[in-house]
Design a protein around this motif. Structure first.
Motif, PDB file in Angstrom:
ATOM      1  N   TYR A   1       0.926  -1.226  -0.055  1.00 29.91           N
ATOM      2  CA  TYR A   1       0.141  -0.070   0.086  1.00 29.91           C
ATOM      3  C   TYR A   1       0.831   1.355  -0.207  1.00 29.91           C
ATOM      4  O   TYR A   1       1.862   1.094   0.261  1.00 29.91           O
ATOM      5  CB  TYR A   1      -0.849   0.197   1.302  1.00 29.91           C
ATOM      6  CG  TYR A   1      -0.238   0.133   2.604  1.00 29.91           C
ATOM      7  CD1 TYR A   1      -0.013  -0.876   3.071  1.00 29.91           C
ATOM      8  CD2 TYR A   1       0.046   1.418   3.100  1.00 29.91           C
ATOM      9  CE1 TYR A   1       0.805  -0.857   4.438  1.00 29.91           C
ATOM     10  CE2 TYR A   1       0.783   1.301   4.459  1.00 29.91           C
ATOM     11  CZ  TYR A   1       1.051   0.284   5.193  1.00 29.91           C
ATOM     12  OH  TYR A   1       1.757   0.462   5.967  1.00 29.91           O
TER      13      TYR A   1
ATOM     14  N   TYR B   1      -9.539  -1.904   0.158  1.00 27.72           N
ATOM     15  CA  TYR B   1      -8.243  -1.288  -0.200  1.00 27.72           C
ATOM     16  C   TYR B   1      -8.079   0.177  -0.159  1.00 27.72           C
ATOM     17  O   TYR B   1      -6.935   0.799  -0.357  1.00 27.72           O
ATOM     18  CB  TYR B   1      -7.712  -1.715  -1.715  1.00 27.72           C
ATOM     19  CG  TYR B   1      -7.456  -3.226  -1.862  1.00 27.72           C
ATOM     20  CD1 TYR B   1      -8.127  -4.138  -1.072  1.00 27.72           C
ATOM     21  CD2 TYR B   1      -6.864  -3.801  -3.147  1.00 27.72           C
ATOM     22  CE1 TYR B   1      -8.090  -5.570  -1.378  1.00 27.72           C
ATOM     23  CE2 TYR B   1      -6.673  -5.028  -3.420  1.00 27.72           C
ATOM     24  CZ  TYR B   1      -7.377  -5.867  -2.371  1.00 27.72           C
ATOM     25  OH  TYR B   1      -7.283  -7.154  -2.676  1.00 27.72           O
ATOM     26  N   VAL B   2      -9.106   0.956   0.116  1.00 24.73           N
ATOM     27  CA  VAL B   2      -8.904   2.259   0.213  1.00 24.73           C
ATOM     28  C   VAL B   2      -9.137   2.962   1.504  1.00 24.73           C
ATOM     29  O   VAL B   2     -10.322   2.542   2.099  1.00 24.73           O
ATOM     30  CB  VAL B   2      -9.666   3.257  -0.898  1.00 24.73           C
ATOM     31  CG1 VAL B   2      -9.642   4.524  -0.555  1.00 24.73           C
ATOM     32  CG2 VAL B   2      -9.277   2.864  -2.101  1.00 24.73           C
ATOM     33  N   ASP B   3      -8.156   3.778   2.229  1.00 25.56           N
ATOM     34  CA  ASP B   3      -8.342   4.209   3.473  1.00 25.56           C
ATOM     35  C   ASP B   3      -8.202   5.629   3.344  1.00 25.56           C
ATOM     36  O   ASP B   3      -7.578   6.321   2.626  1.00 25.56           O
ATOM     37  CB  ASP B   3      -7.346   3.725   4.289  1.00 25.56           C
ATOM     38  CG  ASP B   3      -7.612   3.637   5.691  1.00 25.56           C
ATOM     39  OD1 ASP B   3      -8.933   4.563   6.330  1.00 25.56           O
ATOM     40  OD2 ASP B   3      -6.986   3.439   6.566  1.00 25.56           O
TER      41      ASP B   3
ATOM     42  N   MET C   1     -18.388   4.391   6.013  1.00 28.95           N
ATOM     43  CA  MET C   1     -16.981   4.115   5.968  1.00 28.95           C
ATOM     44  C   MET C   1     -16.603   3.629   7.315  1.00 28.95           C
ATOM     45  O   MET C   1     -16.652   4.581   8.389  1.00 28.95           O
ATOM     46  CB  MET C   1     -16.130   5.097   5.438  1.00 28.95           C
ATOM     47  CG  MET C   1     -14.698   5.072   5.260  1.00 28.95           C
ATOM     48  SD  MET C   1     -14.246   4.616   3.625  1.00 28.95           S
ATOM     49  CE  MET C   1     -12.471   4.501   3.756  1.00 28.95           C
TER      50      MET C   1
END
Ligand code: SF4
Ligand code: SF4
Lengths: 91, 403
Positions: free
Chosen positions: B73, B123-125, B162
């Protein structure tokens, strides 16, 4: 869940291993957790799990001496607790 | 792996990390120097877009390289990354290529629709920056309206479902007393609190003297981290505070407790320059350029600067310190930009061992790049205290040097 030598395990599908000089990094894309496998032999064992009949078989394949078997099973237990490996479902 | 020095087998992980890894663990990629804000402490002196910025195709090729190297990442920042028109396209591209993304944003562009999309993408933060638990403290550093924008973004993310996104705080003299409030804000929005250290990098060098926590506040921060450590992230920022703990190292904060620059950490900047650390944007820590020096993999594995950082370092004056094992002399970038020797104590050494040298006001190296806005910025911060910008180098005082 304890890792029993006679059970079948595998690398969790959301985890990738990256080889490193000291062993490997394990990254779980879902939990975003990074873990470290601190011996190349342990990495070898983990890689073999998915295709081995059981844990015992993977340890043998990786050439883990009988005297060190317990230590490796314990290490697998730690990996299981953090979700890096999971028990294989009977196909 | 090409590494200059023979690596010992086994031992502690931290010792292994000192010799470097086949690929970085903590890679920051600043997509653009363009920013819609003008925070006083910006580590990368961002503001204006650089015309040499990597193209969309170059960015995608870099993602491909990360995928080959198994860089799991990247931390995407800037500038404000979302101002790049291809930002969302690059985000999708990275995710499709098994490169997870955590991106930092001031929140202005996290609309309810964007929040929905982000929540739906594994996979996205997302990391929202906030430097005060009240608008007064935050906006003085980050600019008018930025507090509301950050909270609006968090509300949108929460509404979209989220979970565990990050609320990221740079600890300053004005917000150390607000740690519990920050935690409460994070809890309200289902976010994870992340505290990081103010470093004298970029424009941060100009305001460091006025903003960095005072000694008693450092102690307060350490005690707070010890009490709440398992619930906050720190990006391994505060290992110099571990020296407050007993000499046996039992008071060390969780984390690696080492300077990872060039060993496990690095920065790719908007024009493809690769630096040892996001807080070390200076020619002295520049390992190479993606366009000229054979790509990222080659630079990571063979750049002389990186090989040098991975060879055993001497602790200089710190070696005899009882806290050396957990503090390790602190942050390389903080030392460099305050004009201190790299093998001596950190400018915020909790044992006070850098006070003597700092009192002699060593010459500071200043910035080797600056993309700050030159004109006025609509909501530019109005500092709480009068910020007396100190000369960054002797030359700045010279009437012979323009600008
Ligand atoms: S230079 Fe400072 S910020 Fe960068 S890796 Fe080292 S300790 Fe961390
Ligand atoms: S003297 Fe060096 S090692 Fe000791 S506390 Fe200060 S910075 Fe850390």
């Amino acid at each position: 869940m304890p890792v029993l030598p006679g059970a079948a395990w595998e690398l969790s599908p959301s985890v990738s291993l990256r080889p490193e000089p000291f062993g490997a990094l394990a990254y779980d894309f879902v939990t975003r957790k990074l873990s470290f496998l601190k011996s190349p032999t342990l990495v070898d064992v983990v890689r073999r799990l998915g295709d081995a009949a059981d844990v015992e078989d993977a340890l043998l394949g990786a050439g883990v001496p009988a005297a060190e078997r317990d230590r490796y099973v314990a290490a697998l237990g730690t990996l299981a607790a953090s979700g890096i490996i999971r028990e294989r479902q009977a196909a | 792996m090409t590494i200059g020095v023979e690596r010992p087998q086994g031992g502690r992980l931290v010792d292994q990390f000192e010799y470097g890894l086949d690929a970085p663990i903590c890679l920051t990629w600043e997509l653009t120097y363009a920013c819609n804000l003008a925070c006083v402490h910006c580590l990368s002196s961002s503001g204006r877009r650089d015309p040499r910025e990597l193209s969309t195709d170059e960015c995608k090729a870099l993602v491909d390289e990360f995928e080959r190297m198994q860089v799991f990442y990247v931390n995407i920042g800037g500038g404000e990354p979302t101002v790049r028109p291809d930002f969302w396209e690059l985000l999708d591209y990275a995710v499709a290529h098994h490169v997870g993304v955590k991106f930092s944003t001031n929140g202005f562009r996290i609309t309810p629709e964007r929040a929905e999309r982000l929540a739906a993408t594994d996979y996205v933060d997302v990391q929202i920056s906030l430097d005060g638990a009240t608008a007064a403290v935050n906006d003085a550093v980050r600019g008018q309206g930025t507090y509301d924008a950050a909270l609006r973004a968090m509300a949108n993310l929460r509404a979209a479902g989220m979970k565990d996104f990050k609320l990221s705080v740079v600890c300053t003299r004005h917000n150390i007393g607000q740690l519990d409030e920050f935690k409460a804000i994070a809890d309200t929005y289902g976010a994870q609190l992340r505290l990081t250290r103010l470093r004298p990098s970029g424009r941060g060098a100009d305001v460091w003297d006025e903003l960095h926590p005072l000694p008693h506040q450092q102690r307060e921060l350490y005690d707070w981290l010890v009490a709440n450590g398992d619930q906050v992230l720190t990006g391994d920022s505060f290992f110099h505070l571990s020296a407050y703990g007993p000499a046996d190292g039992s008071g060390a904060l969780p984390g690696l407790n080492l300077c990872g620059a060039g060993r496990v950490v690095c920065l790719v900047d908007p024009v493809g320059d690769v630096y040892a650390c996001p807080f070390a944007i200076h020619d002295q820590f520049l390992a190479g350029n993606l366009r000229e020096d054979g790509g990222f993999d080659t630079i990571w594995k063979t750049a002389p600067l990186f090989l040098d950082l991975r060879s055993p370092q001497t602790g200089g004056a710190c070696t005899s310190c009882s806290a050396y094992d957990s503090c390790r002399g602190g942050c390389m970038a903080a030392k460099f930009f305050t004009g201190l020797p790299l093998d001596g104590p950190d400018p915020e050494c909790v044992k006070g061992n850098s006070e003597g040298t700092l009192a002699r006001d060593p010459e500071r190296p200043g910035s080797s790049q600056d993309h700050s806005h030159t004109g006025t910025v609509r909501n530019a911060p109005v500092p709480l205290t009068l910020l007396r910008t100190r000369p960054v180098s002797a030359c700045d005082e010279s009437p012979l040097v323009a600008g």
